[in-house]
Enzyme design. Structure first.
Site, PDB file in Angstrom:
ATOM      1  CG  HIS A 361      23.980 -50.077  29.444  1.00  0.00           C
ATOM      2  ND1 HIS A 361      23.575 -51.235  28.818  1.00  0.00           N
ATOM      3  CD2 HIS A 361      25.179 -50.367  30.008  1.00  0.00           C
ATOM      4  CE1 HIS A 361      24.496 -52.167  29.016  1.00  0.00           C
ATOM      5  NE2 HIS A 361      25.470 -51.674  29.716  1.00  0.00           N
ATOM      6  CD  GLU A 390      25.220 -47.241  26.498  1.00  0.00           C
ATOM      7  OE1 GLU A 390      24.402 -48.182  26.558  1.00  0.00           O
ATOM      8  OE2 GLU A 390      26.015 -46.968  27.421  1.00  0.00           O
ATOM      9  CD  GLU A 417      20.387 -50.984  27.391  1.00  0.00           C
ATOM     10  OE1 GLU A 417      20.789 -50.626  26.289  1.00  0.00           O
ATOM     11  OE2 GLU A 417      21.160 -51.218  28.338  1.00  0.00           O
TER      12      GLU A 417
HETATM   13  C1  LIG Z   1      29.107 -53.165  30.755  1.00  0.00           C
HETATM   14  S1  LIG Z   1      30.847 -53.075  30.836  1.00  0.00           S
HETATM   15  C2  LIG Z   1      31.229 -52.519  29.188  1.00  0.00           C
HETATM   16  C3  LIG Z   1      32.611 -52.846  28.805  1.00  0.00           C
HETATM   17  C4  LIG Z   1      33.041 -52.497  27.384  1.00  0.00           C
HETATM   18  N1  LIG Z   1      32.933 -51.090  27.099  1.00  0.00           N
HETATM   19  C5  LIG Z   1      32.274 -53.328  26.374  1.00  0.00           C
HETATM   20  O1  LIG Z   1      31.346 -52.803  25.758  1.00  0.00           O
HETATM   21  O2  LIG Z   1      32.565 -54.503  26.221  1.00  0.00           O
HETATM   22  C6  LIG Z   1      31.135 -51.634  31.817  1.00  0.00           C
HETATM   23  C7  LIG Z   1      32.604 -51.376  32.102  1.00  0.00           C
HETATM   24  O3  LIG Z   1      32.709 -50.256  32.983  1.00  0.00           O
HETATM   25  C8  LIG Z   1      33.778 -50.501  33.866  1.00  0.00           C
HETATM   26  N2  LIG Z   1      33.659 -49.656  35.068  1.00  0.00           N
HETATM   27  C9  LIG Z   1      32.753 -49.742  36.069  1.00  0.00           C
HETATM   28  N3  LIG Z   1      32.967 -48.787  36.986  1.00  0.00           N
HETATM   29  C10 LIG Z   1      34.044 -48.077  36.553  1.00  0.00           C
HETATM   30  C11 LIG Z   1      34.738 -46.946  37.040  1.00  0.00           C
HETATM   31  N4  LIG Z   1      34.369 -46.356  38.177  1.00  0.00           N
HETATM   32  N5  LIG Z   1      35.759 -46.462  36.324  1.00  0.00           N
HETATM   33  C12 LIG Z   1      36.160 -47.056  35.155  1.00  0.00           C
HETATM   34  N6  LIG Z   1      35.529 -48.128  34.621  1.00  0.00           N
HETATM   35  C13 LIG Z   1      34.484 -48.632  35.318  1.00  0.00           C
HETATM   36  C14 LIG Z   1      33.635 -51.978  34.166  1.00  0.00           C
HETATM   37  O4  LIG Z   1      34.825 -52.525  34.718  1.00  0.00           O
HETATM   38  C15 LIG Z   1      33.277 -52.551  32.801  1.00  0.00           C
HETATM   39  O5  LIG Z   1      34.421 -52.910  32.066  1.00  0.00           O
END
Ligand SMILES: C[S@@+](CC[C@H](N)C(=O)[O-])C[C@H]1O[C@@H](n2cnc3c(N)ncnc32)[C@H](O)[C@@H]1O
Length: 454
Positions: A361, A390, A417
């Site tokens: 999302h 999601e 979303e």
């Molecule tokens: C909205 S958070 C969701 C975290 C977790 N899955 C939760 O539901 O609590 C999105 C996650 O994607 C990670 N993220 C963003 N870009 C990324 C990348 N290029 N590679 C790996 N993780 C990444 C962020 O650090 C973050 O932890």
């Protein structure tokens, strides 16, 4: 090390990464025709002022009161969550019906943003911790001012607003007790939502100006409302990482968001034993579950605790700056944190399941497809599953938590979303995976989309 690694995510982002001003210059101003159309549409429609100062929906009040009485009986007898939520929805409808449009307008424009500001100030200065120590003893503004370092006259004004909104309890002039709500603000994963969204919401507040700037179309570029509002050239995640303690607060906020909500791994949601554990290989190197973009491991830690006897390894993947924040002993010892970028090759091949919660999302379709293609190439045909956790927004009757999150995604990361139809288009038609089943337990609760290689 940490910040550049996150900035590098833009390198995998096929959208042009422009400076905020540069991005702005490339977007058209709305035409003068569009502005003329807005001006002519806002000419006086002669709605009488009495409309604005009469209840929003007086005729609905009697039936709402009757429903509330019946639901109230049911809830006070059963105390079950479904009855509570139904009663709450009716209570909110009653407030909306009884309020006048003018009162609703003042609530939106003044009261709620001001309360949000006062709560953020309180979290920033540990006000709620000081208020909550020895919670039955009322505290004066003078003693709280000394404890927090906030000038007493300033603190008195903010606490008065919080009391008038019902968030703390006034016991005498400039004297207060905590409520259950303000007690909960001392829990980091609850309280941290305020400072981090105070920062994020700048882009929400500036979104109308940004939308005007780009001609009122749906944004899908890397330089979006967030970069315009802050202003910054960094992506949302890069900005969080380079402005401590935002990233830490954001990750805690993610932990707070999930509390008290049905979890996909509980009984009655997704049959973990039948669909995941059964058929999983049990060798010492075999991986059962990979939590991709799993933050501090909220989900996979919960899985480890709830399924201690499940076979195989449990892997948590996120960016280095996030994984580095996990303190020893913070999550189940079985979980292996691994730094990686989900736009690059996945280091774990042929796991029984790859899981993503609130990840896709964050990204428009083009980048979501890039992430999905990396997982797809790591999956083993006939064995691996992809589990996407999601919101599947229904076409009619969307829940306000899902629509609110949609607006956050719009203004922070030019993403969205998705409805079930949009998920199927993305996963099946574009990414070439098969949706086996969408597991859901109710509106406003994230679904689990079970996918396999075709
Ligand atoms: C909205 S958070 C969701 C975290 C977790 N899955 C939760 O539901 O609590 C999105 C996650 O994607 C990670 N993220 C963003 N870009 C990324 C990348 N290029 N590679 C790996 N993780 C990444 C962020 O650090 C973050 O932890």
């Amino acid at each position: 090390m940490a910040a550049p690694a996150i900035v590098a995510q833009s390198a995998h982002d096929e959208r042009p990464m422009l400076g905020a001003e540069e991005g702005m210059q490339q977007t058209p101003d709305p035409s003068s025709q569009q502005q003329d159309a807005v001006e002519s549409s806002t000419q006086d429609l002669s709605i009488p002022m009495s409309t604005a100062i009469s209840p929003n929906d007086d005729p609905a009040v009697p039936s709402l009161l009757a429903s509330i009485a019946a639901l109230g009986d049911r809830y006070t007898t059963s105390h079950d969550n479904a009855s509570r939520l139904e009663l709450l929805a009716h209570g909110r409808s009653l407030v909306r019906a009884l309020e006048t449009p003018r009162e609703t307008m003042i609530k939106h424009c003044w009261a709620q943003p001001s309360a949000f500001m006062c709560l953020t100030l309180g979290v920033d200065t540990a006000l709620f911790h000081h208020l909550s120590r020895d919670p039955a003893r009322p505290k004066t503004v003078a003693e709280l001012a000394e404890a927090t370092g906030v000038e007493a006259v300033l603190l008195a004004r903010t606490m008065r607003h919080l009391a008038s909104m019902g968030y703390i309890s006034e016991t005498a002039a400039d004297e207060y007790l905590p409520t259950n709500f303000s007690l909960s603000l001392t829990i980091p994963i609850i309280g941290d939502g305020y400072p981090v969204t105070a920062d994020c919401n700048v882009s929400l507040l500036r979104f109308p100006a940004y939308a005007r700037k780009i001609g009122y179309r749906e944004p899908n570029e890397a330089v979006g409302a967030y970069q315009y509002a802050m202003p910054t050239e960094e992506s949302f995640f890069a900005y969080q990482a380079s402005h401590p303690p935002l990233l830490q607060q954001f990750n805690r906020h993610m932990g707070g968001y999930r509390q008290g909500r049905p979890s996909w791994m509980d009984s009655g949601f997704f049959p973990v034993q039948d669909r995941l554990v059964k058929g999983a290989q049990t060798g010492k190197d075999d991986v059962l579950l990979v939590d991709v973009g799993g933050s501090l491991g909220h989900d996979i830690d919960e899985f480890a605790r709830k399924y201690p006897d499940s076979p195989g390894r449990l892997v948590l993947e996120d960016l280095p700056a996030v994984v580095e924040q996990i303190k020893p002993g913070q999550i189940d010892a079985r979980v292996e944190p691994v730094s990686c970028d989900f736009f690059a090759e996945n280091p774990v091949k042929g796991a029984r399941a790859y899981y993503m919660h609130s990840v896709l999302h964050d990204w428009p379709d083009a980048q979501s497809l890039a992430i999905l293609s990396r997982i797809k190439e790591a999956m083993r045909p006939g064995y691996s599953k992809l589990l996407i956790n999601e919101n599947c927004i229904p076409d009619v009757g969307a829940h306000w938590e899902s629509t609110a999150l949609d607006m956050q995604m719009l203004s922070l990361v030019s993403a969205r979303e998705r409805t079930e139809t949009q998920w199927r288009q993305l996963i099946e038609e574009k990414a070439g995976l098969s949706v086996v089943k969408v597991w859901s337990v109710g509106n406003g609760v994230e679904s689990l989309i079970e996918c396999e290689l075709p």
